[in-house]
Design a protein around this motif. Structure first.
Motif, PDB file in Angstrom:
ATOM      1  N   GLY A  63     -33.236 -15.095 -10.789  1.00 40.03           N
ATOM      2  CA  GLY A  63     -34.678 -15.312 -10.646  1.00 40.03           C
ATOM      3  C   GLY A  63     -35.225 -16.461 -10.389  1.00 40.03           C
ATOM      4  O   GLY A  63     -34.536 -17.593 -10.587  1.00 40.03           O
ATOM      5  N   THR A  93     -32.727 -15.801 -18.764  1.00 43.54           N
ATOM      6  CA  THR A  93     -33.861 -15.671 -18.429  1.00 43.54           C
ATOM      7  C   THR A  93     -34.428 -16.221 -17.281  1.00 43.54           C
ATOM      8  O   THR A  93     -33.865 -17.508 -16.782  1.00 43.54           O
ATOM      9  CB  THR A  93     -34.684 -16.434 -19.717  1.00 43.54           C
ATOM     10  N   ASN A  94     -35.505 -15.651 -16.686  1.00 41.44           N
ATOM     11  CA  ASN A  94     -35.983 -16.240 -15.366  1.00 41.44           C
ATOM     12  C   ASN A  94     -37.423 -16.494 -15.745  1.00 41.44           C
ATOM     13  O   ASN A  94     -38.214 -15.677 -15.433  1.00 41.44           O
ATOM     14  CB  ASN A  94     -36.012 -14.942 -14.342  1.00 41.44           C
ATOM     15  N   ASN A  98     -40.680 -12.865 -14.909  1.00 40.81           N
ATOM     16  CA  ASN A  98     -40.989 -11.715 -15.694  1.00 40.81           C
ATOM     17  C   ASN A  98     -39.697 -10.714 -16.071  1.00 40.81           C
ATOM     18  O   ASN A  98     -39.579  -9.842 -16.031  1.00 40.81           O
ATOM     19  CB  ASN A  98     -42.077 -10.763 -15.229  1.00 40.81           C
ATOM     20  N   SER A  99     -38.389 -11.825 -15.899  1.00 46.55           N
ATOM     21  CA  SER A  99     -37.298 -11.013 -15.891  1.00 46.55           C
ATOM     22  C   SER A  99     -36.054 -11.709 -16.428  1.00 46.55           C
ATOM     23  O   SER A  99     -35.842 -12.958 -16.659  1.00 46.55           O
ATOM     24  CB  SER A  99     -36.665 -10.516 -14.087  1.00 46.55           C
ATOM     25  N   SER A 101     -31.952 -11.802 -15.440  1.00 44.88           N
ATOM     26  CA  SER A 101     -30.749 -11.531 -14.560  1.00 44.88           C
ATOM     27  C   SER A 101     -29.576 -11.413 -15.469  1.00 44.88           C
ATOM     28  O   SER A 101     -29.281 -11.950 -16.584  1.00 44.88           O
ATOM     29  CB  SER A 101     -30.529 -12.767 -13.792  1.00 44.88           C
ATOM     30  N   SER A 116     -31.149  -6.855 -12.693  1.00 40.80           N
ATOM     31  CA  SER A 116     -32.320  -7.518 -13.367  1.00 40.80           C
ATOM     32  C   SER A 116     -33.103  -6.556 -14.211  1.00 40.80           C
ATOM     33  O   SER A 116     -33.486  -5.541 -14.022  1.00 40.80           O
ATOM     34  CB  SER A 116     -33.293  -8.074 -12.318  1.00 40.80           C
ATOM     35  N   ILE A 117     -33.617  -7.174 -15.626  1.00 42.06           N
ATOM     36  CA  ILE A 117     -34.095  -6.554 -16.438  1.00 42.06           C
ATOM     37  C   ILE A 117     -35.638  -6.807 -16.631  1.00 42.06           C
ATOM     38  O   ILE A 117     -35.927  -8.209 -16.743  1.00 42.06           O
ATOM     39  CB  ILE A 117     -33.523  -6.733 -17.983  1.00 42.06           C
ATOM     40  N   ASN A 118     -36.528  -6.118 -16.164  1.00 41.48           N
ATOM     41  CA  ASN A 118     -38.058  -6.435 -16.179  1.00 41.48           C
ATOM     42  C   ASN A 118     -38.608  -6.497 -17.580  1.00 41.48           C
ATOM     43  O   ASN A 118     -38.379  -5.608 -18.330  1.00 41.48           O
ATOM     44  CB  ASN A 118     -38.716  -5.439 -15.500  1.00 41.48           C
ATOM     45  N   SER A 120     -41.857  -7.387 -18.308  1.00 40.90           N
ATOM     46  CA  SER A 120     -43.265  -7.376 -18.094  1.00 40.90           C
ATOM     47  C   SER A 120     -43.733  -5.914 -18.928  1.00 40.90           C
ATOM     48  O   SER A 120     -43.042  -5.109 -19.013  1.00 40.90           O
ATOM     49  CB  SER A 120     -43.838  -7.730 -17.070  1.00 40.90           C
ATOM     50  N   PHE A 123     -44.424  -2.784 -13.982  1.00 38.89           N
ATOM     51  CA  PHE A 123     -43.761  -3.525 -12.787  1.00 38.89           C
ATOM     52  C   PHE A 123     -44.641  -4.068 -11.995  1.00 38.89           C
ATOM     53  O   PHE A 123     -44.202  -5.107 -11.079  1.00 38.89           O
ATOM     54  CB  PHE A 123     -43.029  -2.563 -11.897  1.00 38.89           C
TER      55      PHE A 123
END
Length: 158
Positions: A63, A93-94, A98-99, A101, A116-118, A120, A123
């Motif tokens: 990200g 971390t991106n 907000n994600s 990878s 990708s793990i959100n 926030s 969504f």
């Protein structure tokens, strides 16, 4: 590609120049010591490099503004279905997305973007969580993600 300098910490001298992506942020060595990964902040990618030569072995998309990285060698539990087996997974971390990878590293040491793990609250939330640091629980089943601009820590069941 940008050349970056390798400095001998004892002498403070430049001993080599290696090509990496733009604005390298974090380096993470593979547990076998034969290769390493570099998050390229300005290129939204993670480079995989040979430790002995510095040659790039692969490039994995991440990200926006990939920063911190952490290695997990925990295999999925048997009840997690037919999840592909990897030697390890790298969580990245991106900072502007907000994600986090997730990159799988195979027994042949090839790296593949997995998911990708959100982090926030929803969504639809605009960028602003600013994930910037990672930690794993001792059993490597939970990923702790520092969300700097939210002054919070997100917890993901991995």
């Amino acid at each position: 590609m940008t050349n970056h300098e390798v400095i001998d910490p004892q002498s403070g001298r430049v001993i080599e120049k290696l090509p990496t992506g733009r604005r390298p942020y974090r380096i993470l060595f593979h547990p076998d010591g034969k290769s390493f990964f570099v998050s390229h902040w300005a290129d939204a990618s993670v480079g995989h490099y040979a430790a002995e030569t510095g040659n790039r072995l692969g490039l994995i998309r991440a990200g926006q503004h990939p920063t911190d990285m952490i290695w997990s060698d925990r295999q999925p539990d048997a009840d997690e279905g037919d999840a592909p087996k990897f030697k390890g997974r790298i969580f990245v971390t991106n900072g502007n997305a907000n994600s986090v990878s997730v990159i799988g590293v195979s027994d042949a040491n090839t790296a593949t973007a997995l998911e990708s793990i959100n982090v926030s609250l929803s969504f639809e939330q605009p960028a602003g969580m600013t994930p910037s640091a990672l930690a794993l629980s001792p059993d490597q089943k939970r990923l702790y993600v520092v969300c700097s601009d939210a002054n919070a820590v997100a917890v993901a069941d991995i």
